[in-house]
Design a protein around this motif. Structure first.
Motif, PDB file in Angstrom:
ATOM      1  N   ALA A   1       0.870  -1.174   0.000  1.00 18.30           N
ATOM      2  CA  ALA A   1       0.000   0.000   0.000  1.00 18.30           C
ATOM      3  C   ALA A   1       0.903   1.219   0.000  1.00 18.30           C
ATOM      4  CB  ALA A   1      -0.911   0.003   1.225  1.00 18.30           C
ATOM      5  N   ASP A   2       0.518   2.261  -0.690  1.00 19.60           N
ATOM      6  CA  ASP A   2       1.369   3.442  -0.787  1.00 19.60           C
ATOM      7  C   ASP A   2       1.434   4.174   0.552  1.00 19.60           C
ATOM      8  OD1 ASP A   2       2.026   3.115  -3.509  1.00 19.60           O
ATOM      9  OD2 ASP A   2       0.096   3.950  -4.103  1.00 19.60           O
TER      10      ASP A   2
ATOM     11  N   ALA B   1       1.235   6.824   3.430  1.00 14.32           N
ATOM     12  CA  ALA B   1       0.131   7.727   3.754  1.00 14.32           C
ATOM     13  C   ALA B   1       0.499   9.185   3.493  1.00 14.32           C
ATOM     14  CB  ALA B   1      -0.285   7.548   5.213  1.00 14.32           C
TER      15      ALA B   1
ATOM     16  N   ARG C   1      -0.879  14.328   1.949  1.00  9.25           N
ATOM     17  CA  ARG C   1      -1.466  13.036   2.277  1.00  9.25           C
ATOM     18  C   ARG C   1      -1.842  12.345   0.972  1.00  9.25           C
ATOM     19  NH1 ARG C   1      -5.974  14.773   4.646  1.00  9.25           N
ATOM     20  NH2 ARG C   1      -7.049  14.533   2.658  1.00  9.25           N
TER      21      ARG C   1
ATOM     22  N   ASP D   1      -4.169  10.249  -0.952  1.00  8.73           N
ATOM     23  CA  ASP D   1      -5.525   9.699  -0.952  1.00  8.73           C
ATOM     24  C   ASP D   1      -5.797   8.883  -2.212  1.00  8.73           C
ATOM     25  OD1 ASP D   1      -6.239  10.999   1.499  1.00  8.73           O
ATOM     26  OD2 ASP D   1      -6.501  12.860   0.373  1.00  8.73           O
TER      27      ASP D   1
ATOM     28  N   SER E   1      -3.872   7.280  -5.761  1.00  6.54           N
ATOM     29  CA  SER E   1      -2.664   6.976  -6.526  1.00  6.54           C
ATOM     30  C   SER E   1      -3.034   6.870  -8.002  1.00  6.54           C
ATOM     31  CB  SER E   1      -2.040   5.660  -6.052  1.00  6.54           C
ATOM     32  OG  SER E   1      -1.673   5.734  -4.690  1.00  6.54           O
TER      33      SER E   1
ATOM     34  N   SER F   1      -5.248   5.196  -2.507  1.00  4.90           N
ATOM     35  CA  SER F   1      -3.854   4.897  -2.163  1.00  4.90           C
ATOM     36  C   SER F   1      -3.724   3.826  -1.089  1.00  4.90           C
ATOM     37  CB  SER F   1      -3.144   6.169  -1.697  1.00  4.90           C
ATOM     38  OG  SER F   1      -3.084   7.119  -2.734  1.00  4.90           O
ATOM     39  N   ASN F   2      -4.803   3.560  -0.346  1.00  2.00           N
ATOM     40  CA  ASN F   2      -4.735   2.510   0.671  1.00  2.00           C
ATOM     41  C   ASN F   2      -5.061   1.132   0.107  1.00  2.00           C
ATOM     42  OD1 ASN F   2      -7.493   2.699   0.299  1.00  2.00           O
ATOM     43  ND2 ASN F   2      -7.982   3.167   2.440  1.00  2.00           N
ATOM     44  N   THR F   3      -5.190   1.042  -1.219  1.00  2.00           N
ATOM     45  CA  THR F   3      -5.468  -0.240  -1.872  1.00  2.00           C
ATOM     46  C   THR F   3      -4.192  -1.078  -1.958  1.00  2.00           C
ATOM     47  OG1 THR F   3      -7.148   0.848  -3.230  1.00  2.00           O
ATOM     48  CG2 THR F   3      -6.423  -1.325  -3.928  1.00  2.00           C
TER      49      THR F   3
ATOM     50  N   ASP G   1     -11.887  10.374   2.715  1.00  2.00           N
ATOM     51  CA  ASP G   1     -12.438   9.034   2.845  1.00  2.00           C
ATOM     52  C   ASP G   1     -12.804   8.464   1.473  1.00  2.00           C
ATOM     53  OD1 ASP G   1     -15.198   7.330   3.194  1.00  2.00           O
ATOM     54  OD2 ASP G   1     -13.815   7.004   4.866  1.00  2.00           O
TER      55      ASP G   1
END
Length: 221
Positions: free
Chosen positions: A94-95, A97, A107, A109, A111, A150-152, A177
């Motif tokens: 995951a990239d 934060a 931040r 959020d 990518s 980006s949290n994938t 979010d």
């Protein structure tokens, strides 16, 4: 939710970026992440080439309505050209934060990967996005892009032949979010596609609802 953008760059822009890459030195990609054991690629290491390529790509991203509607960008990190040669890959990750930039930390959020090589010019090298128990692989045409939260959890499969040239960037969004960002994107798309067919009073109510959600959900930097 990921967003495929088939027409981010024109053929002329792709050719210009390929020419910059061909004329510029690349170094081990771990120069920007020395502790990574997953990262195995090369990245552009020329200030003139970086400034020219990142400016071209930023203009394309900022000028693309569908990308803006999906990402709600506050700040876009200057895109970086990266190369994968045979044997190179980027393991599942995951990239980060937060992304440090000369102008200040942002931040991450959203990518974004921008494809520059012809898919037939290399084997392997798919961008693989993991969605729970299933995975989706992407190998876009030159000038296309894919944006995703980006949290994938994602990876770049090993390149077995040829060379994969892409650009990568990260976006700080007005809507931090990912669920809320997706909901706003979908509502805005429905309003854009169907709004003119609605009764004026109902369309006005939908617009009020859209603006209320923005006011409620926006995350100021």
């Amino acid at each position: 939710m990921f967003k495929e953008i088939p027409d981010l760059l024109s053929p002329a822009q792709v050719s210009e970026l390929r020419a910059i890459a061909a004329a510029s030195p690349f170094v081990d990609g771990r120069i920007s992440n020395p502790h990574s054991t997953a990262k195995h690629n090369l990245q552009l290491h020329d200030q003139v080439g970086y400034q020219k390529s990142s400016q071209l790509l930023l203009q394309a991203l900022n000028g693309h309505e569908d990308f803006r509607n999906y990402a709600f960008p506050v700040t876009i990190a200057p895109p970086l050209l990266t190369v994968y040669q045979p044997g190179m890959r980027y393991g599942a990750h995951a990239d980060a934060a937060f992304i440090p930039l000369p102008s200040g930390t942002i931040r991450s959020d959203v990518s974004c990967t921008i494809f520059l090589s012809d898919p037939a010019a290399y084997q392997g090298g798919e961008l693989v996005i993991h969605l729970g128990a299933r995975s989706v692989a992407f190998k876009g045409a030159p000038g296309s892009a894919i944006a995703y939260p980006s949290n994938t959890f994602h990876e770049v499969a090993p390149v077995t032949e040829g060379q994969r040239l892409v650009a990568i960037t990260f976006v700080q969004s007005w809507i931090a979010d990912p669920f809320r960002r997706e909901m706003l994107y979908e509502i805005n798309e429905i309003a854009a596609l169907e709004g003119l067919g609605m009764k004026p009073d109902n369309y006005a109510r939908m617009q009020l609802f859209q603006q209320r959600l923005l006011r409620h959900w926006v995350d100021r930097p």
